[in-house]
Write an enzyme that holds these catalytic residues in place. Sequence first.
Site, short mmCIF file in Angstrom:
data_model
loop_
_atom_site.label_atom_id
_atom_site.label_comp_id
_atom_site.label_asym_id
_atom_site.label_seq_id
_atom_site.Cartn_x
_atom_site.Cartn_y
_atom_site.Cartn_z
N LEU A 160 -39.37 -7.23 29.99
CA LEU A 160 -37.84 -6.94 30.34
C LEU A 160 -38.00 -5.30 31.12
O LEU A 160 -37.41 -5.42 32.11
CB LEU A 160 -37.06 -6.93 29.04
CG LEU A 160 -35.77 -6.32 29.18
CD1 LEU A 160 -35.04 -7.24 29.86
CD2 LEU A 160 -35.05 -6.29 27.90
N GLU A 162 -39.04 -2.15 32.91
CA GLU A 162 -39.21 -1.71 34.44
C GLU A 162 -39.28 -0.23 34.48
O GLU A 162 -38.69 0.36 33.77
CB GLU A 162 -38.18 -2.24 35.45
CG GLU A 162 -37.99 -3.69 35.34
CD GLU A 162 -37.31 -4.35 36.45
OE1 GLU A 162 -36.45 -3.63 37.26
OE2 GLU A 162 -37.17 -5.34 36.56
N GLY A 277 -36.17 -10.05 17.64
CA GLY A 277 -37.58 -9.53 17.55
C GLY A 277 -37.24 -7.90 16.67
O GLY A 277 -38.35 -7.67 16.24
N ARG A 278 -35.94 -7.42 16.45
CA ARG A 278 -35.93 -6.14 15.86
C ARG A 278 -36.13 -6.35 14.39
O ARG A 278 -36.79 -5.33 13.78
CB ARG A 278 -34.63 -5.78 16.00
CG ARG A 278 -34.34 -5.11 17.30
CD ARG A 278 -33.00 -4.75 18.24
NE ARG A 278 -33.14 -4.66 19.57
CZ ARG A 278 -31.93 -4.53 20.28
NH1 ARG A 278 -31.12 -5.01 20.05
NH2 ARG A 278 -32.46 -4.38 21.57
N GLN A 371 -48.98 15.19 5.23
CA GLN A 371 -48.92 16.49 4.34
C GLN A 371 -49.56 16.50 3.04
O GLN A 371 -50.40 17.25 2.87
CB GLN A 371 -47.33 16.72 4.28
CG GLN A 371 -47.06 18.12 3.48
CD GLN A 371 -47.39 19.12 4.82
OE1 GLN A 371 -47.31 18.84 5.91
NE2 GLN A 371 -47.42 20.44 4.19
N GLU A 398 -38.43 -2.43 21.77
CA GLU A 398 -37.70 -3.28 21.46
C GLU A 398 -35.96 -2.79 21.07
O GLU A 398 -35.25 -3.02 20.05
CB GLU A 398 -37.96 -4.27 20.15
CG GLU A 398 -38.96 -5.14 20.48
CD GLU A 398 -39.70 -6.21 20.05
OE1 GLU A 398 -38.61 -6.74 19.35
OE2 GLU A 398 -40.53 -6.97 19.94
#
Length: 414
Positions: A160, A162, A277-278, A371, A398
């Site tokens: 997707l 570009e 996808g997330r 840390q 994403e």
Amino acid sequence: MPDGIRHKAGMTHTLTSTFETASYFFIYFEGANETTMNFDLTEEQLAVQAAARDFAQTELLPGVIERDTEQKFPAAQIKKMGELGFMGMMVDPKYNGGGMDTVSYTLAMEEISKVDASASVCMSVNNSLVCWGLERFGSEEQKEKYLKPLAAHGIGAFCLSEPEAGSDATSQRTTAEDKGDYYLLNGTKNWITNGNSASTYIVIAQTDATKRHKGINALIVEKGMPGFVVGKKEDKMGIRGSDTHSLMFSDVKVPKANRIGDDGFGFTFAMTTLNGGRIGIASQALGIASGAYELAVKYAKERKAFGKHLSEHQAIQFKLADMATKIDSARLLIWKAASLKDQKKDFVKAAAMAKLYASQIAQEVTTEAVQIHGGYGYVKEFHVERLMRDAKITQIYEGTTEIQKMVISRELLR
Ligand code: CAA
């Protein structure tokens, strides 16, 4: 090699129906005034989690630091992940998938990501962007030809972004000119996960710019199609083992049969696929965080300062308490989103919230893990150093943190 999830979780039609009927956020009533929410995982989900943990520890952990340093794609390990059933977990068994629920997928993603986020992004893209999108929207012919091999052993790519269309995804410059029987594809895609290792690419391109996002199509492109060239590999801050490339298309003839859905459906395809996808990337962020947390706990119990273990110092105890609370909160958001998706309910806001929060706490938890390790945490021999670098990308790909906030606020206000 560890047992596969096909074997352990029984990737059969019988079990599939069990998965489908199981309810993971089921609220039930035990008497008039009592409401209980059940967060217990099923036996099958626990088996998937154990198999993924086993695989990550025995197959991914050895060499993960070297692969990161040398930017080496874990090809052999991904092949085994395919054999064990991790590359098409949610796909129907009739298309070579595992027929599992999304909750199982998040569990596997978390375990793999604790150890090797480069392997897990390959898994996530193949499972939730490529296979899910093809199964949901592809034609029967496309499923036979492309989904079956991808679900069995990967590897696909979702193209997707570009050079001038990252967050602003409607501004596609790649063109797919309608030539009757085929589309003529021209343009460049950037930062493509699995860019070189994929066999199959879903490419989003503009067919009719006058229609803006309604003139965009999603095309299945095969590696080796004349005019398709894999460009340079990106030298990245984190997930350095993953295979991120630019792609160039110059007069590539893509058959009309390779268009996913109707003419102009490509943008909706991309957005809908990214919603799911997330959940995968949120699980990756969670895994990176929980991997760093587990290392920090181990180190705090071993290392002594001022005459006692770090874990006996309140300053460290409070850090660990904060880290564990954030991890649990992220996990609940992810399970909620996954559960909604499994129940075929609207999960857009829940998935964006899960990704927003999990990627944010991945930053915080990995930074605290470094840390706690002090000087050791800053050198490459220690895994927390890599995990802190790996965490950053989960706020970018994403959909950036800012895009998640846009998605959430639009859902809230509409
Ligand atoms: N789900 C379904 N449809 C959606 C949607 C969603 N979450 N968000 C928008 N849409 C639909 C809208 O309904 C609209 O369609 P209709 O006109 O038919 O109703 C269409 O998409 C356009 O929407 P907008 O007018 O709202 O478009 P916009 O330009 O204002 O905003 C955006 C769109 C939500 C910001 C979108 O561009 C976006 O999500 N950008 C982020 C892109 C992204 O996530 N890139 C990730 C790259 S892939 C990757 O990283 C994979 C990898 O390798 C790891």
